[in-house]
Design an enzyme around this catalytic site. Structure first.
Site, PDB file in Angstrom:
ATOM      1  N   CYS A 131      36.154  42.206  39.898  1.00  0.00           N
ATOM      2  CA  CYS A 131      37.034  41.916  41.911  1.00  0.00           C
ATOM      3  C   CYS A 131      38.338  41.998  42.085  1.00  0.00           C
ATOM      4  O   CYS A 131      38.833  42.977  41.977  1.00  0.00           O
ATOM      5  CB  CYS A 131      36.149  40.883  42.443  1.00  0.00           C
ATOM      6  N   HIS A 170      30.219  42.247  39.424  1.00  0.00           N
ATOM      7  CA  HIS A 170      31.285  41.012  38.243  1.00  0.00           C
ATOM      8  C   HIS A 170      30.163  40.716  37.274  1.00  0.00           C
ATOM      9  O   HIS A 170      28.398  39.935  37.347  1.00  0.00           O
ATOM     10  CB  HIS A 170      30.092  39.301  39.681  1.00  0.00           C
ATOM     11  N   GLU A 212      30.175  38.674  34.809  1.00  0.00           N
ATOM     12  CA  GLU A 212      30.142  37.292  34.277  1.00  0.00           C
ATOM     13  C   GLU A 212      29.094  36.656  35.175  1.00  0.00           C
ATOM     14  O   GLU A 212      29.324  35.524  34.731  1.00  0.00           O
ATOM     15  CB  GLU A 212      31.593  36.376  34.595  1.00  0.00           C
TER      16      GLU A 212
END
Lengths: 225, 82
Positions: A89, A197, A199
């Site tokens: 990002c 994302h 994560e």
């Protein structure tokens, strides 16, 4: 072998903790936490993550100020030595502003901030970040960005496609990105930037686990090195 | 010395912001607007002996993203800067 990874925090980063949790969760080792003003990296790092957020308030352009910060000069030098770098990002925006990756991330074509889970196609598993996926696999990963509209000129896009550097593509149009590109890797194969994302998708109980294989791939590549 | 840097999206780079503003202008009843492009104006106050080359470097290294933007430099005379 314990992995020695690091997560860089800039003023305005807000996914740095999630990134650290993902790295710790998959590797079993706590990553180091680095601050934007550090001019040098600790010795022997073998993985660097640039997290999402709004570094320096997105002043001037998203990622522009962070890419000129002291620590980024050290990150660029490490990347050029072959240290794996993952930018997610805002981290992707920083990597393009730092010229470690080609292109630029512009305002979403819709003008709107987009926050949802999107389907992504894994375009290649011939990278150190995606080896645990199947080529062509569709995975679901959250996006949360205002400036995710990937732009590069046609010649650069053709080169990225031809050289297998397009790693993730939106399986349905998302933000106006040229050729629906969601993530790219550098020619050397050690710097990956992506808007979605991974994560935020490492545990089935917390919004899905499709991002986990990215970290497993990256950690596995280090162990096998 | 006052210097104005005008940073604009390159021709051919889609400007979603400009398009939204264009649409709003039409919504307000302003006919005949062919296109809207949005850029950024940066004003610098620099030492009088700053060379053109230095200003160029500032633009290329930070103020503009040369992948998507062009820039133009305008040096203001003392009366314009006042």
């Amino acid at each position: 072998m314990a992995m020695r990874s690091a997560v860089v925090t800039f003023p305005g980063s807000n996914c740095d903790r999630d990134m650290a949790v993902a790295l710790a969760n998959v590797s079993g080792t706590q990553p180091l936490r680095l601050w934007h003003g550090d001019a040098e990296l600790p010795d022997g790092l073998d993985f660097i993550a640039l997290p999402g957020g709004f570094s320096y308030g997105d002043y001037l352009r998203s990622g522009a100020m962070a890419s000129r910060s002291p620590i980024l000069q050290a990150v660029v030098a490490a990347a050029k030595r072959g240290v794996p770098v993952l930018g997610v990002c805002n981290g992707f925006q920083v990597l393009t502003e730092a010229k470690l990756l080609p292109g630029a991330l512009m305002r979403n074509a819709s003008q709107n901030f987009i926050c949802k889970t999107v389907p992504l196609k894994v375009e290649t598993n011939q990278t150190r970040f995606t080896s645990a996926y199947d080529k062509g696999e569709i995975i679901h990963i959250p996006v949360a960005h205002h400036d995710g509209n990937f732009f590069a000129d046609e010649a650069t896009l053709d080169r990225l496609e031809g050289d297998g550097q397009v790693v993730f593509r939106y399986a349905e149009p998302c933000n106006g990105s040229r050729r629906d590109i969601a993530g790219i890797i550098n020619a050397e194969g050690n710097v990956l930037g992506m808007m979605p994302h991974p994560e935020r998708a490492i545990e089935a109980d917390h919004g899905g686990s499709d991002g986990r294989k990215l970290f497993e791939s990256a950690m596995g590549a280090l162990l096998n090195a | 010395m006052k210097v104005r840097i005008l940073v604009r999206l390159k021709p051919g780079v889609l400007d979603p912001q400009g398009r939204a503003v264009h649409h709003s202008l039409e919504g307000l009843g302003f006919d005949g607007v062919e296109d809207v492009r949005i850029g950024r104006l940066i004003e610098l106050d620099v030492a009088d002996n700053t060379t053109d080359e230095r200003i160029d470097q500032m633009c290329q290294q930070l103020l503009a993203n040369m992948v998507i933007e062009d820039y133009a430099i305008e040096k203001l005379s003392a009366s314009e800067a006042a």
